[in-house]
Design an enzyme around this catalytic site. Sequence first.
Site, PDB file in Angstrom:
ATOM      1  N   TYR A 163      27.866  44.805  47.997  1.00  0.00           N
ATOM      2  CA  TYR A 163      26.615  44.227  48.473  1.00  0.00           C
ATOM      3  C   TYR A 163      25.389  44.991  47.980  1.00  0.00           C
ATOM      4  O   TYR A 163      24.271  44.697  48.391  1.00  0.00           O
ATOM      5  CB  TYR A 163      26.574  44.203  49.998  1.00  0.00           C
ATOM      6  CG  TYR A 163      27.398  43.109  50.639  1.00  0.00           C
ATOM      7  CD1 TYR A 163      28.461  42.517  49.960  1.00  0.00           C
ATOM      8  CD2 TYR A 163      27.124  42.675  51.920  1.00  0.00           C
ATOM      9  CE1 TYR A 163      29.219  41.535  50.548  1.00  0.00           C
ATOM     10  CE2 TYR A 163      27.883  41.686  52.525  1.00  0.00           C
ATOM     11  CZ  TYR A 163      28.942  41.117  51.829  1.00  0.00           C
ATOM     12  OH  TYR A 163      29.684  40.145  52.424  1.00  0.00           O
ATOM     13  N   LYS A 230      40.737  48.801  52.356  1.00  0.00           N
ATOM     14  CA  LYS A 230      41.723  48.145  51.493  1.00  0.00           C
ATOM     15  C   LYS A 230      42.124  49.160  50.408  1.00  0.00           C
ATOM     16  O   LYS A 230      42.130  48.868  49.206  1.00  0.00           O
ATOM     17  CB  LYS A 230      41.062  46.877  50.915  1.00  0.00           C
ATOM     18  CG  LYS A 230      41.993  45.905  50.300  1.00  0.00           C
ATOM     19  CD  LYS A 230      42.891  45.193  51.285  1.00  0.00           C
ATOM     20  CE  LYS A 230      43.858  44.307  50.525  1.00  0.00           C
ATOM     21  NZ  LYS A 230      45.223  44.346  50.976  1.00  0.00           N
ATOM     22  N   ASP A 308      31.492  42.598  57.199  1.00  0.00           N
ATOM     23  CA  ASP A 308      30.815  41.311  57.275  1.00  0.00           C
ATOM     24  C   ASP A 308      31.797  40.254  57.786  1.00  0.00           C
ATOM     25  O   ASP A 308      31.530  39.536  58.753  1.00  0.00           O
ATOM     26  CB  ASP A 308      30.307  40.942  55.868  1.00  0.00           C
ATOM     27  CG  ASP A 308      29.308  39.806  55.905  1.00  0.00           C
ATOM     28  OD1 ASP A 308      28.945  39.367  57.008  1.00  0.00           O
ATOM     29  OD2 ASP A 308      28.884  39.353  54.822  1.00  0.00           O
TER      30      ASP A 308
END
Length: 419
Positions: A163, A230, A308
């Site tokens: 982002y 992740k 998010d």
Amino acid sequence: MTQYVFQKITPPTRGEVIQLQEGRVVPPERPIVPFIEGDGIGPDIMRAARLVLDEAVRLAYGGRREIVWFEVYASRKAQELLGELLPADTLRVLQTYRVGLKGPFTTMAGPRGYRSLVAQIRQQLDLYACIRPIRYFRGVPAPVRHPEKVDMVVFRENTEDVYAGLEWGAGSEEARRLREWLREVLGVEVRADAGLGLKLISAYGSRRLVRAALRYAVERGRRSVTLVHKGNIMKYTEGAFREWGYEVAREEFGGQVVTEAEVGEVYGGSVPAGKVVLKDRLADNMFQQVLLRPEEYDVLATPNLNGDYLSDALAAQVGGLGMAPGANVGDRAAIFEATHGSAPKYAGLDKVNPTSLILSGVMMLEWLGWVEAGGLVVRGLEATFEERYVTYDLARQMVGATEVRTSQFAERVVRNMGG
Ligand code: NAD
């Protein structure tokens, strides 16, 4: 009292600036709190939120404490009154007073490279943690069988990850040159028609986010912090986030935090009294966990993209997608805001649900340390939902509901606080 001078707006003559001492907020009894109405439904929900917050403070502290509101402008109203979307005054006021309550903005089309107003505010004030508490209010329609088991607080990193805005379109000159560099220097082949983006996750950004989550958990007696990442696939970004998270816990919270592994290996499976447990989970697994075992999770700390998705999914789980609160917090300032948009078709109709902004105001009261006032608001909301005295969005999903206007809802919340 120091009087601050801005170019086009005048600060209130009463009230004081919130101070910081060793990184801690030290609120005066009458803090000046800037607010931005926002677009669309913004004025309606801001009016409702300010009424409820003022009454809660008055009831809790009997006039000893008070919020001194200071309206500042951004987006449409700023354009109309001051001729620009984000006046320098507004940023300076938010920096000076260290706090703000914000309504939603309608996203404006901007030139190439234009960053949204919210993004500009976050960046200027370095508001690196997006905090979203998610809990269930009895009576609110929810899509799962046991929404009451959800009581989590998501700490989403707010400045990095995919982002950060570093991306280049397929076919652009930038993408072509980056592709060439990748081939020549790193020996990596990228398809000619690929758009390219960078995923940035730093030690600095990760450590301060996890530090904020751990501090929050320790200070509020929460049970655990889970690092959601992740890292099995993206080792040097998401995996590193996990490592840096454990590092901060070890170096700075040694006496207060134990890892999940230590609970098993050192403490025979039971968490020592008063300690916060630090866990980590892969992001994909986490989406299952919050549905299947929500009671096992408490504070979650995670990079931007995971956060998010996860915060919206969790808000939906408790039926509160349109009423979930949010805060953007840094070390020197915090902005509290509704998480939904400006719903332009309902602008000025006194119709929509102001709970998201009211609960964001509760987060602000807690940030100020005014927990008694925050508790009163929550009590008022709980009672109002239980009476099924709600705005259209909830009324249409509830049996036996009374549909009321934004202002009527707010007045009822005040009454249910004991006001
Ligand atoms: P939205 O959240 O404004 O509205 C979508 C729908 O959700 C509405 O039509 C309405 O049915 C419902 N809704 C939203 N808030 C509600 C409330 N408080 N009570 C009851 N119902 C509510 O999303 P959108 O229509 O996609 O976006 C409208 C504008 O808001 C866009 O310009 C978008 O970019 C902007 N936006 C701003 C923010 C922000 O400022 N933080 C966040 C999201 C969207």
